[in-house]
Design a protein around this motif. Structure first.
Motif, short mmCIF file in Angstrom:
data_model
loop_
_atom_site.label_atom_id
_atom_site.label_comp_id
_atom_site.label_asym_id
_atom_site.label_seq_id
_atom_site.Cartn_x
_atom_site.Cartn_y
_atom_site.Cartn_z
N UNK A 72 0.84 -1.19 0.00
CA UNK A 72 0.00 0.00 0.00
C UNK A 72 0.88 1.25 0.00
N UNK A 73 0.59 2.18 -0.91
CA UNK A 73 1.40 3.40 -1.06
C UNK A 73 1.46 4.21 0.23
N UNK A 74 2.51 4.98 0.39
CA UNK A 74 2.69 5.87 1.55
C UNK A 74 2.75 5.15 2.89
N UNK A 75 3.30 3.94 2.88
CA UNK A 75 3.50 3.20 4.12
C UNK A 75 4.96 2.77 4.17
N UNK A 76 5.39 2.35 5.34
CA UNK A 76 6.76 1.82 5.44
C UNK A 76 6.85 0.47 4.71
N UNK A 77 5.73 -0.24 4.65
CA UNK A 77 5.74 -1.51 3.89
C UNK A 77 6.05 -1.21 2.42
N UNK A 78 5.52 -0.10 1.92
CA UNK A 78 5.79 0.29 0.53
C UNK A 78 7.25 0.72 0.37
N UNK A 79 7.74 1.46 1.38
CA UNK A 79 9.15 1.87 1.32
C UNK A 79 10.05 0.63 1.22
N UNK A 107 7.89 7.81 3.01
CA UNK A 107 6.92 8.91 2.94
C UNK A 107 7.27 9.97 3.99
N UNK A 108 7.22 11.23 3.60
CA UNK A 108 7.55 12.30 4.54
C UNK A 108 6.40 12.47 5.54
N UNK A 109 6.74 12.57 6.83
CA UNK A 109 5.72 12.77 7.88
C UNK A 109 5.53 14.26 8.12
N UNK A 110 4.50 14.61 8.90
CA UNK A 110 4.28 16.02 9.24
C UNK A 110 5.38 16.56 10.13
N UNK A 111 5.94 15.66 10.93
CA UNK A 111 6.97 16.06 11.90
C UNK A 111 8.32 15.50 11.42
N UNK A 112 9.31 16.36 11.30
CA UNK A 112 10.62 15.92 10.77
C UNK A 112 11.26 14.84 11.64
N UNK A 113 10.93 14.84 12.94
CA UNK A 113 11.51 13.79 13.81
C UNK A 113 11.01 12.42 13.39
N UNK A 114 9.73 12.35 13.01
CA UNK A 114 9.17 11.07 12.56
C UNK A 114 9.75 10.70 11.18
N UNK A 115 9.91 11.68 10.30
CA UNK A 115 10.52 11.39 8.99
C UNK A 115 11.92 10.80 9.23
N UNK A 116 12.68 11.42 10.13
CA UNK A 116 14.04 10.95 10.38
C UNK A 116 14.04 9.53 10.97
N UNK A 117 13.07 9.24 11.83
CA UNK A 117 12.99 7.88 12.38
C UNK A 117 12.74 6.87 11.24
N UNK A 118 11.84 7.24 10.34
CA UNK A 118 11.56 6.35 9.19
C UNK A 118 12.81 6.17 8.33
N UNK A 119 13.55 7.26 8.17
CA UNK A 119 14.78 7.16 7.35
C UNK A 119 15.80 6.24 8.01
N UNK A 120 15.88 6.29 9.33
CA UNK A 120 16.80 5.37 10.04
C UNK A 120 16.38 3.92 9.78
N UNK A 121 15.08 3.70 9.88
CA UNK A 121 14.57 2.32 9.72
C UNK A 121 14.85 1.80 8.31
N UNK A 122 14.57 2.64 7.31
CA UNK A 122 14.72 2.13 5.93
C UNK A 122 16.19 1.95 5.57
N UNK A 123 17.03 2.83 6.08
CA UNK A 123 18.46 2.68 5.72
C UNK A 123 19.08 1.49 6.46
N UNK A 124 18.56 1.15 7.64
CA UNK A 124 19.00 -0.11 8.28
C UNK A 124 18.67 -1.28 7.36
N UNK A 125 17.47 -1.25 6.82
CA UNK A 125 16.99 -2.33 5.94
C UNK A 125 17.87 -2.41 4.68
#
Ligand code: XUL
Ligand code: CO
Length: 438
Positions: A72-79, A107-125
């Motif tokens: 599903x688009x705009x989810x971490x599963x999609x990332x 997907x970019x979140x409303x809060x940059x802290x959440x975007x950064x957390x997602x970026x950490x998760x995807x780059x670990x992957x």
């Protein structure tokens, strides 16, 4: 992770006679050209944004391609599905590098802290996958043009808050680039320009761009980034006028601001042509200034006034590009296909065929550029053309020893100079044709 592109085999070299759409005709990774294997001359990269994100939406119509990759688009599963698709794609095509913007990855979140957390998760992957595969990051960058907050620019924005947001994105994107072992970091100033001078303090905006770049260099070096920073010039689009207009402008800016030791240029074919130059022109300007760092390999359409980002098929252009690359000290970056399949080429097969086209075009460009250099007629002609500077007054001029009076005295003694010799353009063009097609 199960295979996604099930109908697509590993793409292999089959030679020029092959009629197999899913095979290379000219890109033979191990073939030695000009002293080293093609794969070393041509570090190709996949642009995350075009290949894994762009689904063909344009100003007049909806997406035509399915880039959901089963999630599903705009989810971490999609990332994650994009990572899986991207790695399978790169392994099957033999592409060894990728380039990314921060928000291509998640997907970019409303809060940059959440975007950064997602970026950490995807780059670990991503990092986990990179451990067992011969795939690396060519360069990273921050998207500082898409979000409405950047409507007046990023570093060049009138708002200090927006400047800080841009700085935060650059900081994070640099950290991710280091984490993924990237060879470079790109600044493409998509909104760093203006629509009207009536509301613009041009000097202040340009100074602020340099300030952000200086901050990025200082921070990057402090966290162990050893690669090159790159400016990617583009004269316009999305802004009416962009400050990094072309290679010459960007080099002047870097030197004026003391950034030229840390920066080189990332030259994109379609940006050079939008600036009214040939691709080769901007490569040459970069090369002679020791600033040719990396290339965004694509092609524009000279009948259109915008950035069409086509996969390159023009062998003549690719030859002239490789002619510059072979004569420079080599790239610190590589060849990023900043290119998208046409909107009507919407299948998975088209994704592969697009890269086969681009890789074969550059392989041909490499082969033909090496042949032009080995043929030697062009180089010999250029050397001979400036022969009058080899001795006598010419040599004194070239060494910077001659004075204005000395030159004038010589001219007056001669009364009128001899004509400077034919430029022989048509002869040289026919040499190129005979090397290309002979
Ligand atoms: C836009 C463009 C960008 C840069 C990276 O024209 O070329 O995709 O390459 O921001
Ligand atoms: Co580009």
């Amino acid at each position: 992770m199960s295979e996604l592109f099930t109908d697509i085999p590993k793409i292999r070299y089959e030679g020029p006679a092959s009629k197999n759409a899913l095979a290379f005709k000219f890109y033979d990774a191990d073939r030695i050209v000009h002293g080293k294997p093609m794969r070393e001359h041509l570090p190709f990269a996949m642009a995350w944004w075009h290949n894994l994100c762009n689904a063909g939406k344009d100003m007049f119509g909806d997406p035509t391609a399915d880039k959901s990759f089963g999630a599903e688009k705009n989810t971490m599963a999609h990332a994650k599905a994009k990572v899986d698709a991207g790695f399978e794609f790169m392994l099957k095509t033999g592409i060894r590098y990728f380039c990314f913007h921060d928000i291509d990855l998640v997907p970019e979140a409303d809060d940059i802290n959440e975007t950064n957390r997602r970026l950490d998760e995807i780059t670990d992957y991503m990092l986990e996958k990179m451990k067992t595969r011969d795939i690396a990051c060519l360069w990273g960058t921050a998207n500082m043009f898409g979000n409405p907050r950047f409507m007046n620019g990023a570093a060049s924005s009138n708002s200090a808050e927006v400047f800080c947001f841009a700085a935060a994105q650059v900081k994070k994107a640099l950290e991710l680039t280091v984490k993924l072992g990237g060879r470079g970091y790109v600044f493409w100033g998509g909104r760093e320009g203006y629509e009207t001078l009536l509301n613009t303090d041009m000097k202040f905006e340009q100074d602020n761009i340099a300030r952000l770049m200086r901050m990025a260099v200082n921070y990057g070096r402090s966290i162990g980034f050893k690669g090159d920073f790159y400016i990617e010039p583009k004269p316009k689009e999305p802004m009416k006028h962009q400050y990094d207009y072309d290679a010459a402008t960007a080099i002047g800016f870097l030197r004026a601001n003391g950034l030229d030791q840390d920066f080189k240029l990332n030259i994109e074919a379609n940006h050079a042509t939008l600036a009214g130059h040939s691709f080769q022109h901007d490569l040459r300007v970069s090369r002679i200034n020791g600033m040719l760092g990396s290339i965004d390999a694509n092609q524009g359409d000279l009948l259109l006034g915008w950035d069409t980002d086509e996969f390159p098929f023009d062998v003549y252009e690719a030859t002239m590009c490789m002619y510059e690359v072979l004569q420079s000290d080599g790239l610190t970056g590589g060849f990023n296909f900043d290119a998208k399949s046409r909107r009507a080429s919407y299948t998975y097969e088209d994704m592969f065929e697009s890269f086969i086209l681009g890789m074969d075009t550059f392989a041909l460009g490499l082969i033909k550029a090496a042949a032009l250099i080995e043929d030697g007629r062009i180089d010999a002609f250029v050397q001979e053309r400036y022969a009058s500077y080899k001795d006598g007054i010419g040599a004194r001029i070239a060494k910077g020893e001659a004075t204005l009076e000395e030159c004038a005295t010589r001219a007056m003694a001669a009364k009128a100079p001899a004509l400077p010799g034919s430029g022989k353009q048509e002869y040289l063009e026919s040499v190129v044709n005979s090397v290309l097609f002979g």
